[in-house]
Design a protein around this motif. Sequence first.
Motif, PDB file in Angstrom:
ATOM      1  N   ILE A 198       0.840  -1.269   0.127  1.00 55.34           N
ATOM      2  CA  ILE A 198      -0.058   0.055   0.067  1.00 55.34           C
ATOM      3  C   ILE A 198       0.931   1.138  -0.017  1.00 55.34           C
ATOM      4  N   VAL A 199       1.921   1.208   0.829  1.00 55.72           N
ATOM      5  CA  VAL A 199       2.980   2.350   0.843  1.00 55.72           C
ATOM      6  C   VAL A 199       3.417   2.756  -0.505  1.00 55.72           C
ATOM      7  N   LEU A 200       3.783   1.588  -1.340  1.00 52.36           N
ATOM      8  CA  LEU A 200       4.558   1.893  -2.481  1.00 52.36           C
ATOM      9  C   LEU A 200       3.443   2.338  -3.344  1.00 52.36           C
ATOM     10  N   ARG A 201       2.507   1.851  -3.377  1.00 49.99           N
ATOM     11  CA  ARG A 201       1.338   2.150  -4.348  1.00 49.99           C
ATOM     12  C   ARG A 201       1.130   3.592  -4.124  1.00 49.99           C
ATOM     13  N   ARG A 202       0.886   4.079  -3.037  1.00 47.74           N
ATOM     14  CA  ARG A 202       0.518   5.457  -2.711  1.00 47.74           C
ATOM     15  C   ARG A 202       1.565   6.335  -3.119  1.00 47.74           C
ATOM     16  N   PHE A 203       3.081   6.055  -2.618  1.00 46.04           N
ATOM     17  CA  PHE A 203       4.201   6.822  -3.197  1.00 46.04           C
ATOM     18  C   PHE A 203       4.439   7.131  -4.617  1.00 46.04           C
ATOM     19  N   ARG A 204       3.929   6.073  -5.379  1.00 45.35           N
ATOM     20  CA  ARG A 204       4.162   5.966  -6.966  1.00 45.35           C
ATOM     21  C   ARG A 204       2.795   6.845  -7.297  1.00 45.35           C
ATOM     22  N   GLY A 205       1.761   7.139  -6.416  1.00 43.11           N
ATOM     23  CA  GLY A 205       0.474   7.774  -7.159  1.00 43.11           C
ATOM     24  C   GLY A 205      -0.381   6.899  -7.737  1.00 43.11           C
ATOM     25  N   ASP A 206      -0.436   5.596  -7.524  1.00 42.85           N
ATOM     26  CA  ASP A 206      -1.152   4.658  -8.214  1.00 42.85           C
ATOM     27  C   ASP A 206      -2.297   4.698  -7.357  1.00 42.85           C
ATOM     28  N   THR A 209      -7.864   1.379  -3.428  1.00 40.02           N
ATOM     29  CA  THR A 209      -9.264   1.042  -3.049  1.00 40.02           C
ATOM     30  C   THR A 209      -9.362   1.944  -1.798  1.00 40.02           C
ATOM     31  N   ASP A 210     -10.644   2.131  -1.545  1.00 39.17           N
ATOM     32  CA  ASP A 210     -11.253   2.754  -0.312  1.00 39.17           C
ATOM     33  C   ASP A 210     -10.692   1.983   0.980  1.00 39.17           C
ATOM     34  N   GLU A 211     -10.510   0.921   0.956  1.00 38.41           N
ATOM     35  CA  GLU A 211      -9.914   0.088   1.921  1.00 38.41           C
ATOM     36  C   GLU A 211      -8.809   0.418   2.449  1.00 38.41           C
ATOM     37  N   GLN A 212      -7.745   0.242   1.108  1.00 38.10           N
ATOM     38  CA  GLN A 212      -6.435   0.686   1.266  1.00 38.10           C
ATOM     39  C   GLN A 212      -6.138   1.859   1.669  1.00 38.10           C
ATOM     40  N   ALA A 214      -8.149   3.812   3.416  1.00 40.31           N
ATOM     41  CA  ALA A 214      -8.346   3.809   4.972  1.00 40.31           C
ATOM     42  C   ALA A 214      -7.139   3.449   5.897  1.00 40.31           C
ATOM     43  N   VAL A 215      -6.444   2.247   5.314  1.00 40.29           N
ATOM     44  CA  VAL A 215      -5.437   1.383   6.074  1.00 40.29           C
ATOM     45  C   VAL A 215      -4.377   2.797   6.004  1.00 40.29           C
ATOM     46  N   TYR A 216      -4.167   3.390   4.955  1.00 38.70           N
ATOM     47  CA  TYR A 216      -3.046   4.440   4.714  1.00 38.70           C
ATOM     48  C   TYR A 216      -3.254   5.573   5.675  1.00 38.70           C
ATOM     49  N   ASP A 217      -4.535   6.134   5.622  1.00 35.95           N
ATOM     50  CA  ASP A 217      -4.861   7.173   6.427  1.00 35.95           C
ATOM     51  C   ASP A 217      -4.755   7.012   7.822  1.00 35.95           C
ATOM     52  N   MET A 218      -4.207   5.878   8.230  1.00 35.67           N
ATOM     53  CA  MET A 218      -4.174   5.496   9.761  1.00 35.67           C
ATOM     54  C   MET A 218      -2.765   6.106  10.403  1.00 35.67           C
ATOM     55  N   HIS A 219      -1.822   6.120   9.566  1.00 36.82           N
ATOM     56  CA  HIS A 219      -0.523   6.277   9.752  1.00 36.82           C
ATOM     57  C   HIS A 219      -0.051   7.534  10.531  1.00 36.82           C
ATOM     58  N   PRO A 220      -0.772   8.654  10.672  1.00 37.73           N
ATOM     59  CA  PRO A 220      -0.424   9.721  11.647  1.00 37.73           C
ATOM     60  C   PRO A 220      -0.827   9.326  12.856  1.00 37.73           C
ATOM     61  N   SER A 221      -2.351   8.543  13.151  1.00 39.63           N
ATOM     62  CA  SER A 221      -2.548   8.269  14.556  1.00 39.63           C
ATOM     63  C   SER A 221      -1.430   7.257  15.025  1.00 39.63           C
TER      64      SER A 221
END
Length: 400
Positions: A198-206, A209-212, A214-221
Amino acid sequence: MNPRILAVDDDRCLLDALRRTLCRRYDLSLAQGPEDGLYALRECGPFAVVLSDLRMPGMDGIRFLERARELAPDTTRIMLTGHGDLDAAMAAVNEGHVFRFFTKPCPPDVLVRALDAGVEQHRLVTAEKELLRGTLRGCVKVLLDVLGLVSPEAFGRGERVKSLALAAARRMGLAPSWRLELAGMLSQVGLVAVPQEIVLRRFRGDPLTDEQQAVYDMHPSVAAALLGQIPRMGEVTELISRQGDCRLGGECPTPEAALLALCLDLEDLLAQGRDKRRAADSLRQRWEMREPQALRAVLEALFEESGYLPERLPLDRLREGMVLDADLRDEAGTLIMARGQHVSEAALLRLSRLRKSFRLPGEADVLRPLAPSEGATPSVEERKQDDPAPPDGPPGPAGA
């Protein structure tokens, strides 16, 4: 090495008497009056103890020791006073301005015992802060090492965010901040709990999914939960935990929070394959109305190496030294000024005249020359004041 003591009094005879009594036991400095005392604290410190008279012209001992506490919060403060000033001296003690006070004349053995106690108090305070500083530094280094091992991409992102945020803070004229430095470095530490796919997809700009997402958005907390266990990290934790709200349109409570959010947004835009100019245009659309000063500082820091910031400005805001970044044409397509042409006094005069006869566009794309960053290295006093236990410096990269 003998403990360093600063004695402050407007009476030269009393200072000479203190020198004779104390010079063999302590590394003694004398200041005749409060202004000389403040100068000594700024330029000749640090001192373990400052010993001050209460009654001095221009600034009494209570006010002097308040200023001394601001300049050197770790230095122990002791006051000498006359019998008629006991109420003022007791008030100073009760309000936390002084460690001890004594009436004059004070027997030498009593004064020496008080100074020794003050030196020991200074040692305990500084030792506790050094221990806390070492603990904080060690904890931060462990977290960064773990992040570097688990996700080198996230570690590199945090380093870039830190560097850009600090450069932007200097351009805003903000005081050097170890909190912003650590918040930038640790802004991605919560990603240790996010699957690396998920991290790599997000950093590549790919797309995620809504579930992915949501998991990524948890990292600040997650980062806030980890950092919340470390002493003196409350403000850093707050900066990191609020990054999501600030980026989604919520209020940025401080300039540092705005800078951190802007730098993270910029990282996302660059990761999507946009060049600096397109990323800058996107940032302007998102942030120009909300945080114009922080936006300007981040963009100036981004283009600092090139020496020019691309902007679109109204024609009446063009100034000498700017460079046209695109051809300037009238409504019929006639070339008025070519891309790359420097704006000179003559060019501005010509534009002013042409606007009366030709239908020119209202704005022009230009490169504005950047002034050198005005950031300054903080003094020892500035770094200590209200900053009791920062790390001695940023931890090195993972594996360093």
